[in-house]
Design an enzyme around this catalytic site. Structure first.
Site, short mmCIF file in Angstrom:
data_model
loop_
_atom_site.label_atom_id
_atom_site.label_comp_id
_atom_site.label_asym_id
_atom_site.label_seq_id
_atom_site.Cartn_x
_atom_site.Cartn_y
_atom_site.Cartn_z
N HIS A 184 140.44 31.31 13.66
CA HIS A 184 141.25 32.07 14.62
C HIS A 184 142.56 31.34 14.88
CE1 HIS A 184 137.93 34.70 16.62
NE2 HIS A 184 137.73 34.55 15.33
N PRO A 199 132.05 25.14 30.44
CA PRO A 199 132.30 25.64 29.08
C PRO A 199 133.62 26.37 28.86
CG PRO A 199 130.63 26.97 30.17
CD PRO A 199 130.92 25.83 31.08
P1 FAD Z 1 122.66 17.85 22.76
O1 FAD Z 1 123.14 18.96 21.89
O2 FAD Z 1 122.12 18.19 24.09
O3 FAD Z 1 121.59 17.04 21.91
C1 FAD Z 1 120.73 16.09 22.49
C2 FAD Z 1 119.46 16.04 21.70
O4 FAD Z 1 118.65 15.00 22.23
C3 FAD Z 1 118.66 17.33 21.79
O5 FAD Z 1 118.32 17.81 20.52
C4 FAD Z 1 117.45 16.92 22.63
O6 FAD Z 1 116.28 17.64 22.26
C5 FAD Z 1 117.34 15.45 22.30
N1 FAD Z 1 116.62 14.68 23.34
C6 FAD Z 1 116.75 14.79 24.67
N2 FAD Z 1 115.92 13.95 25.30
C7 FAD Z 1 115.27 13.28 24.34
C8 FAD Z 1 114.27 12.28 24.36
N3 FAD Z 1 113.77 11.80 25.51
N4 FAD Z 1 113.80 11.82 23.18
C9 FAD Z 1 114.27 12.30 22.00
N5 FAD Z 1 115.22 13.26 21.93
C10 FAD Z 1 115.72 13.73 23.09
N6 FAD Z 1 129.52 24.03 25.02
C11 FAD Z 1 130.51 24.86 24.72
O7 FAD Z 1 131.58 24.35 24.36
N7 FAD Z 1 130.35 26.23 24.81
C12 FAD Z 1 129.14 26.80 25.20
O8 FAD Z 1 129.01 28.00 25.26
C13 FAD Z 1 128.09 25.95 25.53
N8 FAD Z 1 126.89 26.45 25.93
C14 FAD Z 1 125.88 25.59 26.28
C15 FAD Z 1 124.66 26.09 26.73
C16 FAD Z 1 123.63 25.24 27.10
C17 FAD Z 1 122.30 25.81 27.60
C18 FAD Z 1 123.84 23.84 27.04
C19 FAD Z 1 122.73 22.88 27.47
C20 FAD Z 1 125.06 23.33 26.57
C21 FAD Z 1 126.09 24.20 26.19
N9 FAD Z 1 127.34 23.73 25.73
C22 FAD Z 1 128.32 24.56 25.42
C23 FAD Z 1 127.61 22.33 25.57
C24 FAD Z 1 127.39 21.87 24.13
O9 FAD Z 1 126.37 22.64 23.55
C25 FAD Z 1 127.07 20.40 24.23
O10 FAD Z 1 128.21 19.74 24.75
C26 FAD Z 1 126.64 19.75 22.92
O11 FAD Z 1 125.39 20.25 22.51
C27 FAD Z 1 126.59 18.23 23.08
O12 FAD Z 1 125.97 17.65 21.97
P2 FAD Z 1 125.06 16.34 22.12
O13 FAD Z 1 124.64 16.01 20.75
O14 FAD Z 1 125.77 15.35 22.94
O15 FAD Z 1 123.83 16.80 23.03
C1 DHB Z 2 132.14 30.34 23.24
C2 DHB Z 2 131.77 29.46 24.22
C3 DHB Z 2 132.72 28.91 25.03
O1 DHB Z 2 132.37 28.05 26.00
C4 DHB Z 2 134.06 29.25 24.90
O2 DHB Z 2 134.97 28.72 25.75
C5 DHB Z 2 134.42 30.12 23.91
C6 DHB Z 2 133.45 30.67 23.07
C7 DHB Z 2 131.09 30.91 22.37
O3 DHB Z 2 129.92 30.58 22.57
O4 DHB Z 2 131.42 31.70 21.48
#
Ligand code: FAD
Ligand code: DHB
Length: 399
Positions: free
Chosen positions: A72, A292
Site C-alpha cells: 500500500h 494498535p
Molecule cells: P507475542 O506475539 O505475544 O509472542 C510471545 C510468545 O511467547 C507467544 O507465542 C506466547 O505463547 C509465548 N509465551 C508466553 N508466555 C510464555 C511462557 N511462560 N513460556 C513459553 N512461551 C511463552 N499489533 C498491531 O500492530 N495491530 C493489531 O491489530 C494487533 N492486534 C493484537 C491483538 C492481540 C489480542 C494482541 C495480544 C496483540 C495485538 N497486536 C497488534 C500487537 C502485536 O500482535 C504484538 O505487538 C506482537 O505479537 C509482539 O510480538 P512478540 O513476539 O513480542 O510477542
Molecule cells: C490492522 C491493525 C492495526 O492495528 C492497524 O493500525 C491497521 C491495520 C490490521 O489488523 O489489519
C-alpha cells in the site's frame, strides 16, 4: 541441554531473533508454551512497515510475503464526513507498507527455522529463569511431564506481555511506565470483498472505526467500543450498522457479509526500563505495549531483535559486552518514538466521551490541520511507514 541463546516465546520477536542469529552462525533454542497450530492461527496485527518488509527480504523469509501480501502506498483519514488520502509513498520518498497478517509472518519464520534444523520446543510449561545475573543463566521447563533444563550464555525474553521474563528484573531496578485508555477495539474478520483499496482510519462522533483487509475474500475491520463491553452484545447486524454509520460517505458503501471471528481487546501503552538485567534481555511485547492505532506492535518487536542480534553477534565476535550493555538504551530510543506516535494517533482518532465540547473541537481542528499541512502529513507518513533503522545504527556506532 545447552545452547548459546535460550529464547522464550515463538512470537515474531523470538522467531526472528533465532533466525537472524542462525544467519550469523549463532545457535539458539526457542521454548514456546503453545502449539505450532495455535501460534500459526492466532489473528493479530496486519501492517508491516517498510523496514520490517526489508528485514524479511534481507533475511531470506520474504518470498511469500512479496507474492501474497498487499503493498500500500497510502492510507485514508476520515473525519466530519470528509475522507482524505495520505500519499505516504510520495511524502516519504518512495516508501510503502505491506498488509500481510502476523500469523503468516509466523508461518514463514517457523518454516525457515525448521528447514535450517533450528530447535523450537512447542507446548512447554512451568518455564523458570535462573542465574540471570551470572555468566551461566539457565531455563527450566516441563515438556510432556518431564523436567528439563536449558543452559545458555544469554536468555532472550520474547514471551509477550504476560510471560515470566520481565518479572526477573528486580522491582528495585524495573521502572514501568503505563497509560490506560478508556477505549477498546472490537475486531472482526468478515467474508466480504475488499472494501477500499487502502486502509481507512475514521474519526466519528459515535467512535473510531478502521477498515482494513486480509485477502480478496476476507477482510479485517475494527470498531472503538467501551473496553468493558461484552462481545455477546454485538450481533453481526449491530457490528455492520455501526461500522456503516462511522465510515460511509456519499457514494461509498461498505460491503457486508458473514462475520467469521470477533473479539474485543483493551488498549494500553506500557514501557519497561531497562530491558536488560545481567544476561537477560527482553524484547517485543515482553518489554512494551502500544495501542494498535499506529500499527507498531509487531514492527517494534522486529526492531528490538535487530538491535539485540547486533549486540549478541558483537559478543561472539570479540567477547565484548559493550554493545549488549547498550541494548536497552538504543532500543528505547525507537520504542519511545513509536510510543509517542501511537499515543498521538490514538488520542487524535478516538472519540473520548468524557471530553468537553472544547476538547472535541480541538481534536477536529487537529485533524483539519494534519490533513491540510504538507509538513504534518509528512511527519505522520514517516512515522507510520517506520522511522529509519539508520537512526539506531548511527547511535550504535557511537558506542
Ligand atoms: P507475542 O506475539 O505475544 O509472542 C510471545 C510468545 O511467547 C507467544 O507465542 C506466547 O505463547 C509465548 N509465551 C508466553 N508466555 C510464555 C511462557 N511462560 N513460556 C513459553 N512461551 C511463552 N499489533 C498491531 O500492530 N495491530 C493489531 O491489530 C494487533 N492486534 C493484537 C491483538 C492481540 C489480542 C494482541 C495480544 C496483540 C495485538 N497486536 C497488534 C500487537 C502485536 O500482535 C504484538 O505487538 C506482537 O505479537 C509482539 O510480538 P512478540 O513476539 O513480542 O510477542
Ligand atoms: C490492522 C491493525 C492495526 O492495528 C492497524 O493500525 C491497521 C491495520 C490490521 O489488523 O489489519
Amino acid at each position: 541441554m545447552k545452547t548459546q541463546v535460550g529464547i522464550i516465546g515463538a512470537g515474531p520477536a523470538g522467531l526472528m531473533l533465532s533466525h537472524l542469529l542462525h544467519l550469523e552462525g549463532i545457535e539458539s533454542v526457542i521454548l514456546e508454551c503453545r502449539t505450532r497450530e495455535e501460534i500459526e492461527s492466532t489473528i493479530r496485527a496486519g501492517v508491516l512497515e517498510q523496514g520490517t518488509v526489508d528485514l524479511m527480504n534481507e533475511a531470506g523469509v520474504g518470498d511469500r510475503m512479496m507474492r501474497e501480501g498487499h503493498l500500500h502506498h497510502g492510507i485514508e483519514l476520515q473525519y466530519s464526513g470528509i475522507r482524505q488520502r495520505v500519499n505516504m509513498h510520495e511524502l516519504t520518498g518512495g516508501k510503502s507498507i505491506m498488509v500481510y497478517p502476523q500469523h503468516e509472518v509466523i508461518k514463514d519464520l517457523v518454516a525457515a527455522r525448521l528447514e535450517a534444523r533450528g530447535e523450537i520446543i512447542f507446548g512447554v510449561s512451568d518455564v523458570g529463569l535462573h542465574d540471570v545475573e551470572t555468566n551461566s543463566p539457565r531455563i527450566t521447563f516441563l515438556k510432556d511431564g518431564a523436567e528439563m533444563e536449558l543452559a545458555c550464555d544469554f536468555i532472550a525474553g520474547c514471551d509477550g506481555y504476560h510471560g515470566p521474563s520481565r518479572q526477573m528484573i528486580p522491582e528495585s531496578v524495573r521502572n514501568e511506565k503505563k497509560q490506560i485508555y478508556p477505549f477498546g477495539w472490537l475486531g472482526v474478520l468478515a467474508k466480504t470483498p475488499i472494501a477500499n483499496p487502502e486502509l481507512i482510519y475514521a474519526n466519528h462522533d459515535r467512535g473510531f472505526a478502521l477498515i482494513s483487509q486480509r485477502t480478496p475474500e476476507i477482510q479485517r475491520h475494527y470498531l472503538q467500543v467501551d473496553p468493558t463491553e461484552d462481545i455477546a452484545n454485538w450481533s453481526d447486524d449491530r457490528i455492520w450498522s455501526e461500522l456503516t454509520a462511522r465510515v460511509e460517505t456519499d457514494g461509498w458503501e461498505l460491503p457486508d457479509g458473514p462475520i467469521i471471528q470477533k473479539n474485543i481487546v483493551s488498549m494500553r501503552s506500557f514501557v519497561c526500563e531497562p530491558m536488560q538485567y545481567g544476561r537477560l534481555f527482553i524484547a517485543g511485547d515482553a518489554a512494551h505495549i502500544v495501542p494498535p492505532t499506529g500499527a507498531k506492535g509487531l514492527n517494534l518487536a522486529m526492531a528490538d531483535v535487530q538491535v539485540l542480534k547486533r549486540g549478541i553477534t558483537a559478543f561472539y565476535q570479540s567477547g565484548d559486552m559493550n554493545w549488549l550493555n547498550h541494548y536497552s538504551e538504543v532500543a528505547l530510543r525507537r520504542i519511545w518514538k513509536a510510543q509517542r506516535f501511537s499515543y498521538w494517533m490514538t488520542t487524535m482518532l478516538h472519540t473520548n466521551f468524557n471530553h468537553t465540547s472544547f476538547e472535541r473541537s480541538v481534536q477536529l481542528s487537529e485533524l483539519d490541520y494534519v490533513t491540510s499541512s504538507r509538513a504534518a502529513l509528512t511527519s505522520l507518513s514517516e512515522n507510520y511507514i517506520g522511522l529509519p533503522f539508520e537512526w539506531e545504527k548511527e547511535r550504535t556506532l557511537q558506542i
